[in-house]
Structures are given as C-alpha cells and as structure tokens.
Scaffold this motif. Structure first.
Motif, mmCIF file in Angstrom:
data_model
loop_
_atom_site.group_PDB
_atom_site.id
_atom_site.type_symbol
_atom_site.label_atom_id
_atom_site.label_comp_id
_atom_site.label_asym_id
_atom_site.label_seq_id
_atom_site.Cartn_x
_atom_site.Cartn_y
_atom_site.Cartn_z
ATOM 1 N N HIS A 259 0.834 -1.204 0.000
ATOM 2 C CA HIS A 259 0.000 0.000 0.000
ATOM 3 C C HIS A 259 0.866 1.250 0.000
ATOM 4 C CE1 HIS A 259 -2.412 3.209 1.982
ATOM 5 N NE2 HIS A 259 -3.266 2.821 1.060
ATOM 6 N N ASN A 260 1.897 1.228 0.814
ATOM 7 C CA ASN A 260 2.808 2.382 0.858
ATOM 8 C C ASN A 260 3.442 2.618 -0.516
ATOM 9 O OD1 ASN A 260 4.553 4.452 1.806
ATOM 10 N ND2 ASN A 260 6.157 2.951 2.143
ATOM 11 N N LEU A 261 3.807 1.545 -1.189
ATOM 12 C CA LEU A 261 4.506 1.706 -2.459
ATOM 13 C C LEU A 261 3.571 2.039 -3.620
ATOM 14 C CD1 LEU A 261 7.089 -1.208 -2.149
ATOM 15 C CD2 LEU A 261 7.460 1.211 -1.731
ATOM 16 N N THR A 262 2.317 1.616 -3.529
ATOM 17 C CA THR A 262 1.411 1.868 -4.656
ATOM 18 C C THR A 262 0.576 3.128 -4.457
ATOM 19 O OG1 THR A 262 -0.298 0.496 -3.674
ATOM 20 C CG2 THR A 262 1.146 -0.567 -5.265
ATOM 21 N N GLY A 263 0.619 3.709 -3.266
ATOM 22 C CA GLY A 263 -0.092 4.968 -3.028
ATOM 23 C C GLY A 263 -1.603 4.840 -3.073
ATOM 24 N N GLY A 264 -2.140 3.664 -2.873
ATOM 25 C CA GLY A 264 -3.585 3.516 -2.759
ATOM 26 C C GLY A 264 -4.348 3.698 -4.059
ATOM 27 N N ASN A 265 -3.688 3.480 -5.178
ATOM 28 C CA ASN A 265 -4.387 3.580 -6.460
ATOM 29 C C ASN A 265 -5.271 2.340 -6.651
ATOM 30 O OD1 ASN A 265 -4.723 3.001 -9.394
ATOM 31 N ND2 ASN A 265 -3.684 4.975 -9.569
ATOM 32 N N PRO A 266 -6.598 2.536 -6.825
ATOM 33 C CA PRO A 266 -7.479 1.363 -6.900
ATOM 34 C C PRO A 266 -7.183 0.441 -8.086
ATOM 35 C CG PRO A 266 -8.765 3.418 -6.943
ATOM 36 C CD PRO A 266 -7.329 3.799 -6.837
ATOM 37 N N ARG A 267 -6.738 1.019 -9.190
ATOM 38 C CA ARG A 267 -6.444 0.151 -10.333
ATOM 39 C C ARG A 267 -5.250 -0.745 -9.994
ATOM 40 N NH1 ARG A 267 -5.486 3.152 -15.664
ATOM 41 N NH2 ARG A 267 -7.760 3.272 -15.702
ATOM 42 N N THR A 268 -4.229 -0.156 -9.383
ATOM 43 C CA THR A 268 -3.076 -0.954 -8.987
ATOM 44 C C THR A 268 -3.484 -1.994 -7.944
ATOM 45 O OG1 THR A 268 -1.832 1.081 -9.272
ATOM 46 C CG2 THR A 268 -0.647 -0.780 -8.348
ATOM 47 N N ALA A 269 -4.393 -1.605 -7.050
ATOM 48 C CA ALA A 269 -4.856 -2.554 -6.033
ATOM 49 C C ALA A 269 -5.568 -3.738 -6.696
ATOM 50 C CB ALA A 269 -5.776 -1.865 -5.039
ATOM 51 N N THR A 270 -6.319 -3.442 -7.762
ATOM 52 C CA THR A 270 -7.000 -4.523 -8.470
ATOM 53 C C THR A 270 -5.985 -5.462 -9.126
ATOM 54 O OG1 THR A 270 -8.810 -3.000 -8.879
ATOM 55 C CG2 THR A 270 -8.794 -5.004 -10.170
ATOM 56 N N LEU A 271 -4.931 -4.853 -9.686
ATOM 57 C CA LEU A 271 -3.857 -5.682 -10.241
ATOM 58 C C LEU A 271 -3.212 -6.518 -9.132
ATOM 59 C CD1 LEU A 271 -2.087 -3.110 -12.594
ATOM 60 C CD2 LEU A 271 -3.368 -5.134 -13.308
ATOM 61 N N LEU A 272 -3.050 -5.872 -7.982
ATOM 62 C CA LEU A 272 -2.425 -6.559 -6.855
ATOM 63 C C LEU A 272 -3.233 -7.789 -6.469
ATOM 64 C CD1 LEU A 272 -0.393 -6.744 -4.539
ATOM 65 C CD2 LEU A 272 -1.842 -5.172 -3.248
ATOM 66 N N PHE A 273 -4.556 -7.654 -6.564
ATOM 67 C CA PHE A 273 -5.381 -8.802 -6.222
ATOM 68 C C PHE A 273 -5.023 -9.996 -7.110
ATOM 69 C CE2 PHE A 273 -8.998 -11.465 -7.329
ATOM 70 C CZ PHE A 273 -9.193 -12.063 -6.095
ATOM 71 N N GLY A 274 -4.886 -9.726 -8.410
ATOM 72 C CA GLY A 274 -4.520 -10.802 -9.327
ATOM 73 C C GLY A 274 -3.213 -11.456 -8.910
ATOM 74 N N VAL A 275 -2.275 -10.616 -8.515
ATOM 75 C CA VAL A 275 -0.962 -11.113 -8.099
ATOM 76 C C VAL A 275 -1.094 -11.991 -6.861
ATOM 77 C CG1 VAL A 275 1.204 -10.351 -7.066
ATOM 78 C CG2 VAL A 275 0.365 -9.263 -9.144
ATOM 79 N N LEU A 276 -1.854 -11.506 -5.889
ATOM 80 C CA LEU A 276 -2.004 -12.257 -4.637
ATOM 81 C C LEU A 276 -2.750 -13.566 -4.873
ATOM 82 C CD1 LEU A 276 -2.921 -9.405 -2.121
ATOM 83 C CD2 LEU A 276 -0.708 -10.519 -2.427
ATOM 84 N N ALA A 277 -3.758 -13.496 -5.756
ATOM 85 C CA ALA A 277 -4.553 -14.693 -6.012
ATOM 86 C C ALA A 277 -3.701 -15.769 -6.682
ATOM 87 C CB ALA A 277 -5.759 -14.350 -6.871
ATOM 88 N N GLN A 278 -2.756 -15.312 -7.521
ATOM 89 C CA GLN A 278 -1.921 -16.294 -8.223
ATOM 90 C C GLN A 278 -0.857 -16.885 -7.328
ATOM 91 O OE1 GLN A 278 -0.315 -14.560 -11.779
ATOM 92 N NE2 GLN A 278 -2.378 -14.029 -12.442
ATOM 93 N N GLY A 279 -0.375 -16.088 -6.398
ATOM 94 C CA GLY A 279 0.740 -16.597 -5.593
ATOM 95 C C GLY A 279 0.638 -16.226 -4.138
#
Lengths: 618, 280
Positions: A259-279
């Motif tokens: 969160h600190n590194l992405t600055g709370g951008n919702p689009r990036t957070a959505t991408l992050l979800f994909g990342v977390l779901a995969q690994g």
C-alpha cells in the motif's frame, strides 16, 4: 455461500465491460461519494438549474467506474430514475471538434439509452433528427442540436445527466465555446453536467475562466489502507479466493508495504489482487515484482513517448529517488544546468515531474510525480539501485508487521517484556524463569523480582536470570546501578548473545554512558543472526528510543552509518536524523521512505518522552 | 507628531498603544514575552517605547537586534519580537521548545477610534485640515489601520499640497497615486518577502494563491486554491497540508484574511498593487 459471477473478473482498464450486476458487486470503495452524489441529486429543485460537478482523479483512481456506477444507481432508484436520465458517453470523445459535435454526441447518447430501454421507434426518430441537422453552418447546427436535445428531454419528461468522461479533453477542444456551454448549463434546469477529469481545469479555477466557481469539485484520493483491504477482500469474495483473505488478515506487513509503495491507487490494487490470487504463498518482494511486471506495458509506453533528452532527465530523477535540485541533477547527468531546467519545467507542465520543497535552502527539488513509476524504474535499473528498493521492502515488511507499534509507555514496557519471553522459552528447563516472566507480565513485579533474585543466588553462572532482573529493573525504573552490574555479568557469561548486549546497551544509555552504550549497540547490531532483526525489531527500536531520550539521535544515526545500516534501514536512519535536525529533514527524502520515517520518528519521540517521565518519577 | 513611514519612531512620535503597553508591563512581571505581529505593524517602535519608559516601571531595559547580538547577556526578562508566522515556522524547524516558554502577545492594527485620533494628531502637527468624515473615509479605505499605512496616506495628501481643502475625492486620488510605479516600494517588500520567507517552490505556490485572490474582488475559495495547486502537487493530502501551511503563514503575516468561506487581501491597497504589478 457466495454467488460467483460468470465472466470477466475485475475489469482493470475498461469498466464498461462489466455487466450491471458485476459493476454493483465490484464497486465497494467509492460508496460514500456515490451516496453523497445521489443525495445531492435528490435535493435538486425540479425547476432550477442543478449544481454541476467535476470529478477529478489521476489515472486509475476510479473516475470511469464511478460515472458508470452513478448512472446505474440513478436508473435503479425509483424516484431518481423517474426524474433523471443518465447519459453515458464513450470514454474518449475523439470526434469533438466543435460545439455542435458535443450536442450531437449527447443526442446519440440519448438514442443509445432509448434503444437500450427498448424504445426503438423513438430511437429511430432521433437518428432522423440528427441526420437532418444543418451541416454547413456550425452556429445553426449547434443551436438546433441543443434545441432538439432540450426538446426531447421535455418530451420524455426527464432531466438529462451528462456523464462526460475525460471532460478536460472535450473542453480543451472547445475553448471558444466555454461561455456558451456555461450559459446553457447555468440557465437550463433540464441539463446536469457531471464530468470527470484526470487533472484540474484552468477554466474552473482561473478567475476569467468560464467555469470559475461554477462546478462543484470532487477529488478522488488514493485509497486508505482500510479501503485497500476492503477492495481486496471484496475481490477475493467475488472470485472465491479465501486464501487471499487469509493472507490479508495474517500478513498485515505484506499489504501495508504494498500500500505504501502503490499509493492507494485502486487500479493498482485490483492488479495486486490478481498477483495475490496467483501466488498467495509468495512474499512481498515477489508480489511487488509481479505487480510491476503488470504495469510494464503502460509505463514503458509512457516512458518511450518522451523525447530522448526528457528520457535522460526522467532517468536521472528516478534513479536519484530522493528529490533533487536541478543543479545536482545536471551534475549527475553531466548536462548543462539550463538545459536540465528547461526539460524539468516542460516535464512539470506535462505532469511527469513535480517540484517539491527541500529544506534547508531556497532551491526547489524535483521528483517523479507518479511514485509507482519511480518504483518500477528502480526495479529495472542497476543491481545496486534494485538492492536499495529491496532493502526498503524488507524493512517495511518487518516494520509494518509489528501490529500497532504505537506503543505508549505502559504498552511499551509490557511489549518489551513479552518479547524477551522468546529467550526465556529457550531455557525452558528453568520453569522458574518463565514463572518470573509471568509475574512480570501480570504486573506482579515484586514477586518477579524476588524469584529472579532467588534464581541468581542459585545459579550464579547463568546469564538468563541476570539479564532478566537487569531488564526488569531498567524497565520498571528500578535501581539502575544494580541493573548495570547484573547486565554486565550476563554479558560476561555469554558475550555472544545480542540480547544481553541489548539489555546492557539500554541500561548504559539511560545512565548517560552513551559511548559505552554505543559499543554494546554495535555488538548487537552486528549480530548476524537474522532473526534478531526479524523477531526483535521492537527491542532494536527500544534502544533507539532510549538514545533519543538521551538526546543522542544524531549519534545513533551516525552509528547506523558506521555499521553499514543507514541504507538498509533507511527509514530508521532518516527518522533519527529528523529527530536530531527537525522534521524538515524529511523533505529531502523520497515519499515512500518519508512516510514510514515520519511514523517512526513520532513513535520514537513519544517513547522517549515516556522514558523521560519515568526518569523524573524514578 | 512627525509624518514618517518606515523608520521606527521614538519619543513624541510614538502614538498611543496604551492598552498594549499596560498589558506588556503586567506580563513582564511574570513572563518572558514573544511579541508577534506582521511586519510594519509597529513592533520595534513599541519595544523602543518600552525601553524609554522602563525605568518608571522599575526595569532596566536593553535593546538588541538579532544581527548585532553576539552573546546574550543574562536577562531577568526577555521581550522578543517576531513576525506572526514565527510559531508556524518554528514548529517546522523543530524549534517549538525554544519559543514554548515564551508568552505570546499579539499586536494588531489600531481600532478605528485610535486611528482617527492618530490622523487628527498628524493633521494638527502640519497643519492640514482633515474633517472627521474625511478621516473616517481614510480609515475605511485602509481597512487595516496600522500606523505605517496611515502615515503613508498622510504623506501622499501632504505631497499633493493643494490649497483646496481635502475632500473625499482628494483622498481617493491619494490612494490612486500610491499605486504609481514610483511608490511601489511601499508594497514591493510584500512580494520580495515571499521568497525570503518561504523559499522555492513554496514562494511560487504562494504567488499562485495570491494571484487568484487578487483577481476576484470577492476573494477566492479554498476549493479554487486546491485546483490551482492541483497542477503542481498531485497528491491531494500533500497538497492539502502545504495549502494549510501557506494559508497559515499568509494570514499570520498580514497578507490575507479568512472571510468565512473565502480568502481576501487584508489591505485593499495591497490587492490593487498585486493586481497591477504582480498578477497582471
């Protein structure tokens, strides 16, 4: 049971691909603003021109999704749906060159809406009307287009909400028509403009601009940590990924770091979800790498759009990471400072670069405006720079994993005692030591003291109870000279334990013997046991808080430098420097480092104050 | 009383400030004091007045300026003066503790009755006939009657040096003349100070704010500032905190007043100057 939606997954770049049901399910974080907008809409008087609005937010902040969600909410609300008809437009209206184009696009949007509602006759009629608009005379075409729009609104007896995305681009193209548009909006109760823009518009804040003081501005900020968590959990629920929910709950440091590194951008957070779901079994560093990988096409394209010399300047800034003056940047790039300055101001006006204050001194600093781009860039440059980033990530993970680190005096003492529990446990054969600890934790200090004294008498060569009593005396403002004697004895018995050196270091610092305290600190900081840093981070902080309490913030920062830790633990280093030199020091530091450093400085200072008060009481 | 503007005044040229003097002497019995006011309000003159009258109060006074002071004698009491923004700036520089043990004492403009007496006194000294409604008009137009600008306007009226009695239109003419390029040094320091006090890029941001305020006769809203700075500071929270800091400093230093939902220039003359010479 959660009901799973069929198809798309979260739409990252194209919210219009979502079905209404999907849109409703995915939309969680801007709900408050949505409710506010709906509420304001309900308050509009039927016969008066409504309050026009502008939604501003940088890329990926959720403007398009919000407009779409608003349209849906209005249509589905019985009262609002009766009174208003939301019109949606393509995300980019490339075809707008003249005012008439805007009105024709509105007519087309109305036609789409009628068609979607099954009113095919009316839609066809509308197409005929548009085809019949005068072609040659722009003024007449615009006038008649508008007249027909109003006429149709009258016929269907609804007021129209113009949900215009990227309105900055539309208005840029219609510079000469601003006052006309304003006049229409100011007079006609049937038209409501809700625009969205990725930047602030001169026309709304310049006194001579047509829309000065005219539009109500709603700015979309980055998501807070809680909102990010909510968004991810919602995506996990929809996508049936309980493991993502687990890891969000069980690894707070991982999410907080990202969160600190992405600055709370919702689009990036959505991408992050994909990342977390995969690994979900990965770690924060792997998460970050994959997240950056997802951003690569976008960032690369954007970087490559820049002319060669701008690229050089952007490279220099990204590599510097911390804000840097034009002069220093020119030095690094071995370029002429005037050239660098003119590049910087061009990049500033393009929104790529931002001017920031750096203290002391009167020269401005520059930094990359989009911080995640900077992170992306660091990750792709040299090994040396990547290492700096990785260190920050590692530091943040440990730092942020200490849940609720904001320890006030009382909790701080309890925590320190609890954490030294680990070492007591290793000596489980001394059940009595554990008992002493239990006493201490349950505030039965005199019983703990008595027991530890008894153990010392029985086992004169065992460092554990010596260290235990030393810490207890230190912790509870007891006799410090006795504490020092005991701690020294523990260190003599086991010179290799970082724990005993830590206890002694803290006691010496409190007794004002900084030079010897620093020696002990060197010893425990050099300890190569990885878990000392990982497991005993609060203890390390406790020592530095003691240093701050003794006005040795500057020296202890120096200590970190000498031990080669000032880059590795950069936020702590910067926090100590900021305490020594004033909070302005942090203006020289990249925002990703500044934020945790600021938090740390606050915590260290508040613990140091508590220590000061204990001393007075003692 | 002498017609003078710029230099701190002494002796008979010092006017009134009686309540302020009483308060300060009373406070000095117990506290060290930090006298806070925007520039040109008359801090130095007031301090020198206290110096002159210290003995009657049983004090021995010593006047020092920062530039000249090499070592600080041991005081019984200290009376310091600084621009109002000092506390805001001190907090930033981590000097909070240094000024925390001082009692803050503000110094404002004259109230309209005192301002009127001030003008009357001046007009008697020269003598120039200023009717009560004319004095009222002057005070109203200055809107923030500190001795400096009362003196400046009076000097202008003197210079216009007409045999005809001074009426409202003459006063208005004097105000207009104050905005001539030749008299710009009455106001230039307001602009120059921005850089000295704030440094880059905050001086540029402050300029942006002041420019939007001066263009709108009603002053500008916080929302407008947010947008105007939006192009320069993209992070909304960062922008908000800079904006609050700047508005704090600009209000404390006498540029702005907060009118509820809009900010406007405290001195209408300064707004005019800004519109003509700075914002353009």
């Amino acid at each position: 049971m959660t009901e799973h939606l069929p198809l798309h997954g979260a739409a990252v770049y194209n919210p219009h691909l979502l079905s209404p049901e999907e849109l409703k399910k995915y939309f969680v974080v801007r709900r408050e603003l949505l409710e506010h907008l709906l509420d304001e809409l309900r308050r509009e008087a039927p016969d008066r021109p409504p309050q026009h609005r502008l939604i501003v937010g940088t890329r990926g902040m959720g403007k398009t999704t919000l407009l779409r969600r608003l349209a849906l909410a209005v249509s589905e609300d019985p009262d609002l749906g009766q009174a208003w008809l939301p019109l949606q437009f393509p995300e980019e209206q490339y075809n707008v060159a003249r005012l008439s184009d805007l009105w024709v696009n509105c007519l087309d949007a109305l036609g789409d809406k009628l068609e979607a509602e099954g009113q095919l006759d009316q839609a066809a009629e509308l197409d005929t009307l548009v085809a019949g608009l005068p072609k040659g005379d722009e003024e007449r075409r615009a006038e008649q287009g508008l007249a027909q729009l109003k006429g149709l609104a009258g016929r269907i007896d609804k007021r129209l909400i113009l949900l215009i995305d990227n309105i900055d681009i539309v208005l840029d193209r219609l510079r000469d028509a601003h006052w006309k548009i304003r006049e229409v909006l100011a007079c006609d109760p049937r038209l409501l403009l809700i625009g969205a823009s990725s930047r602030m518009l001169e026309a709304t804040y310049e006194y001579k601009g047509a829309f000065y003081d005219f539009l109500k501005i709603h700015e979309l900020k980055g998501l807070s940590l809680d909102e990010t968590r909510e968004l991810l959990c919602n995506l996990a629920r929809i996508g049936n990924q309980p493991r993502v929910v687990d890891l969000i709950e069980n690894e707070p440091g991982r999410l907080k770091t990202l969160h600190n590194l992405t600055g709370g951008n919702p689009r990036t957070a959505t991408l992050l979800f994909g990342v977390l779901a995969q690994g979900p079994d990965g770690d924060v560093r792997a998460d970050l790498e994959r997240l950056l990988d997802q951003c690569t096409p976008l960032y690369k394209a954007r970087f490559e759009e820049l002319p060669a010399q701008s690229q050089q300047v952007v490279d220099g800034l990204a590599v510097s990471w911390d804000p840097i003056t034009a002069g220093d940047l020119a030095g690094r790039l071995r370029m002429d400072v005037n050239k660098v300055s003119s590049q910087l101001s061009r990049l500033e006006s393009q929104g790529v670069v931002e001017k920031v204050r750096i203290a002391p001194g009167t020269k401005a600093g520059f930094q990359i405006a989009e911080r995640f781009f900077n992170i992306w860039y660091l990750m792709r440059t040299s090994r040396r720079l990547r290492k700096k980033l990785v260190w920050l990530v590692q530091f943040l993970r440990v730092f942020y994993s200490q849940d609720e680190l904001k320890f006030h005096a009382g909790r701080f003492f309890a925590r320190s005692a609890r954490l030294s529990a680990d070492m007591y446990l290793r000596h489980a054969e001394y059940g009595a030591v554990n008992l002493a600890l239990a006493f201490q934790l349950s505030e039965r200090v005199s019983e703990a003291t008595e027991l530890l004294r008894h153990l010392i008498a029985e086992h004169a060569d065992d460092p554990v109870p010596h260290n235990g009593l030393a810490w207890l005396l230190y912790d509870r403002a007891g006799d410090l000279s006795e504490a020092e004697r005991l701690a020294r004895h523990a260190v003599e018995l086991d010179p290799n334990s970082p724990h005993y050196r830590h206890t002694l270091g803290c006691i010496l610092a409190r007794r004002g013997n900084w030079s010897e305290a620093a020696e002990q600190a060197r010893a425990f900081l050099r300890s190569d046991s990885k878990d000392f840093f990982e497991q005993h981070w609060p203890d390390i902080l406790a020592f530095f808080a003691e240093a701050v309490a003794q006005n040795e913030a500057s020296d202890s920062a120096e200590l970190l430098t000498q031990e080669g830790l000032s880059d590795r633990w950069r936020p702590l280093y910067e926090a100590l420097r900021a305490i020594a030199e004033g909070p302005d020091r942090l203006t020289r530091v990249a925002p990703e480092i500044r934020r945790p450093a600021g938090e740390l400085a606050k915590e260290l200072t508040s613990v140091a104050e508590a220590i000061g008060q204990t001393k007075i009481k003692g | 009383m002498k017609n003078t503007a710029g230099q701190p005044v002494r002796g008979d040229d010092f006017f009134d400030r009686e309540p302020e003097q009483r308060t300060l002497w009373d406070s000095l019995d117990a506290d060290n004091i930090l006298l806070l006011a925007p520039r040109r309000v008359g801090k130095t003159s007031l301090m020198r007045r206290l110096e002159e009258t210290a003995e009657q109060r049983g004090f021995r006074a010593l006047y020092l300026t920062v530039e000249g002071a090499t070592d600080e004698p041991t005081f019984v009491r200290r009376l310091l003066a600084g621009s109002i923004g000092l506390d805001t700036v001190a907090a930033r520089l981590n000097l909070g503790d240094t000024i925390n043990d001082l009692r803050m004492q503000g110094l404002g403009p004259f109230d309209s009755e005192t301002a009127d007496r001030f003008l009357l006194e001046l007009s008697k000294s020269y003598p120039i006939d200023l009717a009560p409604q004319i004095r009222e008009h002057i005070v109203e137009r200055i809107a923030w009657p500190i001795p400096y600008y009362l003196q400046v306007v009076f000097a202008e009226l003197r210079e216009m040096n007409a045999a005809a009695p001074i009426d409202r239109s003459r006063v208005d003419e004097a105000f207009a003349r104050l905005l001539d390029p030749a008299r710009k040094n009455y106001f230039d320091y307001w602009r120059q100070r921005l850089h000295d006090e704030l440094g880059t890029p905050e001086d540029g941001w402050a300029l942006t704010l002041l420019n939007s305020i001066c263009r709108d006769p009603e002053g500008a809203s916080y929302e407008t500032f947010q947008q105007a700075l939006g192009r320069r500071i993209s992070d909304p929270d960062e922008r908000d905190s800079h904006l609050r800091y700047l508005l704090d400093v600009l209000q404390n230093d006498g540029y702005l007043v907060d009118d509820g939902d809009r900010y406007r220039f405290r001195l209408p003359l300064l707004r005019e100057y800004w519109l003509r010479r700075v914002a353009r």
